[in-house]
Design a protein around this motif. Sequence first.
Motif, PDB file in Angstrom:
ATOM      1  N   UNK A 124       0.820  -1.210   0.000  1.00 54.80           N
ATOM      2  CA  UNK A 124       0.000   0.000   0.000  1.00 54.80           C
ATOM      3  C   UNK A 124       0.858   1.265   0.000  1.00 54.80           C
ATOM      4  N   UNK A 125       1.940   1.233   0.745  1.00 55.68           N
ATOM      5  CA  UNK A 125       2.827   2.403   0.760  1.00 55.68           C
ATOM      6  C   UNK A 125       3.447   2.645  -0.615  1.00 55.68           C
ATOM      7  N   UNK A 126       3.859   1.567  -1.279  1.00 58.12           N
ATOM      8  CA  UNK A 126       4.449   1.717  -2.616  1.00 58.12           C
ATOM      9  C   UNK A 126       3.425   2.244  -3.619  1.00 58.12           C
ATOM     10  N   UNK A 127       2.191   1.711  -3.556  1.00 58.80           N
ATOM     11  CA  UNK A 127       1.138   2.208  -4.450  1.00 58.80           C
ATOM     12  C   UNK A 127       0.847   3.686  -4.194  1.00 58.80           C
ATOM     13  N   UNK A 128       0.858   4.076  -2.917  1.00 55.56           N
ATOM     14  CA  UNK A 128       0.581   5.469  -2.573  1.00 55.56           C
ATOM     15  C   UNK A 128       1.674   6.390  -3.129  1.00 55.56           C
ATOM     16  N   UNK A 129       2.939   5.987  -2.968  1.00 57.19           N
ATOM     17  CA  UNK A 129       4.033   6.806  -3.495  1.00 57.19           C
ATOM     18  C   UNK A 129       3.998   6.875  -5.027  1.00 57.19           C
ATOM     19  N   UNK A 130       3.644   5.744  -5.661  1.00 55.67           N
ATOM     20  CA  UNK A 130       3.558   5.728  -7.116  1.00 55.67           C
ATOM     21  C   UNK A 130       2.437   6.653  -7.606  1.00 55.67           C
ATOM     22  N   UNK A 131       1.267   6.571  -6.940  1.00 61.56           N
ATOM     23  CA  UNK A 131       0.161   7.442  -7.321  1.00 61.56           C
ATOM     24  C   UNK A 131       0.505   8.913  -7.117  1.00 61.56           C
ATOM     25  N   UNK A 132       1.191   9.198  -6.028  1.00 66.24           N
ATOM     26  CA  UNK A 132       1.585  10.585  -5.750  1.00 66.24           C
ATOM     27  C   UNK A 132       2.546  11.094  -6.831  1.00 66.24           C
ATOM     28  N   UNK A 133       3.503  10.248  -7.235  1.00 64.52           N
ATOM     29  CA  UNK A 133       4.424  10.632  -8.304  1.00 64.52           C
ATOM     30  C   UNK A 133       3.709  10.828  -9.625  1.00 64.52           C
ATOM     31  N   UNK A 134       2.741   9.932  -9.913  1.00 64.31           N
ATOM     32  CA  UNK A 134       1.980  10.069 -11.153  1.00 64.31           C
ATOM     33  C   UNK A 134       1.155  11.349 -11.172  1.00 64.31           C
ATOM     34  N   UNK A 135       0.561  11.694 -10.015  1.00 66.44           N
ATOM     35  CA  UNK A 135      -0.226  12.938  -9.952  1.00 66.44           C
ATOM     36  C   UNK A 135       0.662  14.157 -10.181  1.00 66.44           C
ATOM     37  N   UNK A 136       1.868  14.145  -9.620  1.00 62.77           N
ATOM     38  CA  UNK A 136       2.791  15.263  -9.831  1.00 62.77           C
ATOM     39  C   UNK A 136       3.205  15.349 -11.303  1.00 62.77           C
ATOM     40  N   UNK A 137       3.506  14.191 -11.913  1.00 61.96           N
ATOM     41  CA  UNK A 137       3.878  14.177 -13.336  1.00 61.96           C
ATOM     42  C   UNK A 137       2.730  14.671 -14.200  1.00 61.96           C
ATOM     43  N   UNK A 138       1.507  14.197 -13.885  1.00 60.91           N
ATOM     44  CA  UNK A 138       0.337  14.622 -14.643  1.00 60.91           C
ATOM     45  C   UNK A 138       0.098  16.122 -14.494  1.00 60.91           C
ATOM     46  N   UNK A 139       0.310  16.643 -13.287  1.00 57.29           N
ATOM     47  CA  UNK A 139       0.125  18.071 -13.069  1.00 57.29           C
ATOM     48  C   UNK A 139       1.133  18.884 -13.887  1.00 57.29           C
ATOM     49  N   UNK A 140       2.400  18.421 -13.913  1.00 57.94           N
ATOM     50  CA  UNK A 140       3.406  19.124 -14.701  1.00 57.94           C
ATOM     51  C   UNK A 140       3.062  19.092 -16.190  1.00 57.94           C
ATOM     52  N   UNK A 141       2.592  17.916 -16.679  1.00 65.32           N
ATOM     53  CA  UNK A 141       2.227  17.813 -18.085  1.00 65.32           C
ATOM     54  C   UNK A 141       1.041  18.716 -18.417  1.00 65.32           C
ATOM     55  N   UNK A 142       0.054  18.755 -17.523  1.00 63.59           N
ATOM     56  CA  UNK A 142      -1.109  19.617 -17.753  1.00 63.59           C
ATOM     57  C   UNK A 142      -0.709  21.084 -17.735  1.00 63.59           C
ATOM     58  N   UNK A 143       0.200  21.444 -16.809  1.00 63.94           N
ATOM     59  CA  UNK A 143       0.669  22.832 -16.763  1.00 63.94           C
ATOM     60  C   UNK A 143       1.421  23.189 -18.049  1.00 63.94           C
ATOM     61  N   UNK A 144       2.266  22.249 -18.536  1.00 65.70           N
ATOM     62  CA  UNK A 144       2.995  22.495 -19.777  1.00 65.70           C
ATOM     63  C   UNK A 144       2.040  22.625 -20.955  1.00 65.70           C
ATOM     64  N   UNK A 145       1.057  21.717 -21.035  1.00 67.49           N
ATOM     65  CA  UNK A 145       0.075  21.771 -22.111  1.00 67.49           C
ATOM     66  C   UNK A 145      -0.730  23.062 -22.052  1.00 67.49           C
ATOM     67  N   UNK A 146      -1.087  23.485 -20.836  1.00 68.21           N
ATOM     68  CA  UNK A 146      -1.845  24.726 -20.713  1.00 68.21           C
ATOM     69  C   UNK A 146      -1.023  25.928 -21.170  1.00 68.21           C
ATOM     70  N   UNK A 147       0.282  25.930 -20.831  1.00 69.65           N
ATOM     71  CA  UNK A 147       1.141  27.036 -21.274  1.00 69.65           C
ATOM     72  C   UNK A 147       1.290  27.048 -22.790  1.00 69.65           C
ATOM     73  N   UNK A 148       1.423  25.834 -23.382  1.00 68.74           N
ATOM     74  CA  UNK A 148       1.523  25.752 -24.843  1.00 68.74           C
ATOM     75  C   UNK A 148       0.251  26.279 -25.496  1.00 68.74           C
ATOM     76  N   UNK A 149      -0.900  25.875 -24.950  1.00 70.94           N
ATOM     77  CA  UNK A 149      -2.167  26.344 -25.507  1.00 70.94           C
ATOM     78  C   UNK A 149      -2.338  27.845 -25.322  1.00 70.94           C
ATOM     79  N   UNK A 150      -1.934  28.351 -24.153  1.00 72.81           N
ATOM     80  CA  UNK A 150      -2.042  29.794 -23.930  1.00 72.81           C
ATOM     81  C   UNK A 150      -1.132  30.571 -24.872  1.00 72.81           C
TER      82      UNK A 150
END
Length: 433
Positions: free
Chosen positions: A73-99
């Motif tokens: 469970x701890x490993x899954x939690x850390x993996x999900x947290x890392x994925x959310x951070x990566x997804x947030x960075x990608x969304x921020x980059x995509x939003x900047x490109x679109x803007x």
Amino acid sequence: MRLWRRELWRLVLLAGLGLLTGWPLGAPGAGLALGLALCLGYHLYQLRALHRWITHDSQSEPPAAAGLWGDLMDRLYRYQKGQRLTQKRLLDTLRRIQESSEAMRDSVVMLDRHGDLEWWNSAAEQMLGLKPALDRGHHITNLLRDPRFVDYFHRRDYREPLTLASPIDERRVLQFQITLYGDDERLLMARDITRLHRLEEMRRDFVANVSHELRTPLTVLSGYLETYADQAELMPPRLARGLASMQEQTTRMQNLVADLLLLSRLEIDRGGADHAALDMAALLEAVRRDAEALSGGRHVIAVELREPRALVGSEQEIRSALSNLAFNAVRYTPEGSHITLSWRPAAEHGACLEVIDDGEGIDPVHLPRLTERFYRVDKGRSAATGGTGLGLAIVKHVLLRHDARLEIDSRPRQGATFRGLFPAARLTEATAG
């Protein structure tokens, strides 16, 4: 590995306790089964807790658990947290490109590998008439239906941009450029060049009108100078020399006006009416004779014919382009140089028309600008030869009108090769003479 050993000992312990419990009662098998059932129940409980956490509340801390389940469970939690951070960075980059794309005045359209519309900025809606609610997922050629754009899109040769009128406003002129990226995806950009297009039209009209107006006075001057030249022996030597110089400059001006008018016609007239299969052997031989007349025996001029197919085009225009290249070779190479006029096969089943010389060559720094109007590598020498500075500009426009392109290979003291590359679509089997 330690966690696995702990789980294995847990299983052994529960099975042993069950066996010891059932032994005094005379049912060791039932006791063993009870111990294994308790172990299975523990794992099912932890599995249910994991499932509920993943499906209902995975954003929070995982449920408390020991051993292997706690580590999982701890490993899954850390993996999900890392994925959310990566997804947030990608969304921020995509939003900047679109803007940033939204801030552009040029149209930006993203196409998938099939050519279907994925995303575009607001400028594309204004220039191309794209509607988010209706056009997303449609193929680009369903919306930009001009045959020239359809051919440009499917040809996949995007080195040069395409100029067309806007599909929603014919008064606006757009320049389209496609770039391939990713998994055969495409980025389409369209720029409004209406103002530049109008300025270019004004320039062409001005040059054509001025050149046309100059023809009459130059013809009158030339006529009178020829009349006076017939009486040159009656004039003082000083006046006779001046008359000869006037005739030379008048002839040069007439050649310049003729070339300017030809360039204007090539730019304005779309051509095609006089296109036919050309006898390339006869054409090259005729240009060779003209070049020899200009050379006066100072050069060795040969013809090389290795392509049996004929070129479909305008005989007048192709002869003008080839003559310009051949005459330049005669003018700018020293006496005794070899000049070859060649018609041979080229890559991708096309053919090329070449003029090759072994003269002084050209510094590569000049090559990108050679086709510009009035550009001269050596201004003094060019003026002495009587050239107008428009020959290569005419060659370039003739080749463009025949779906060809000009390549120039040259090095100082290594000669020069001027090559017109024609596509296979411009070739046909030569007809019997």
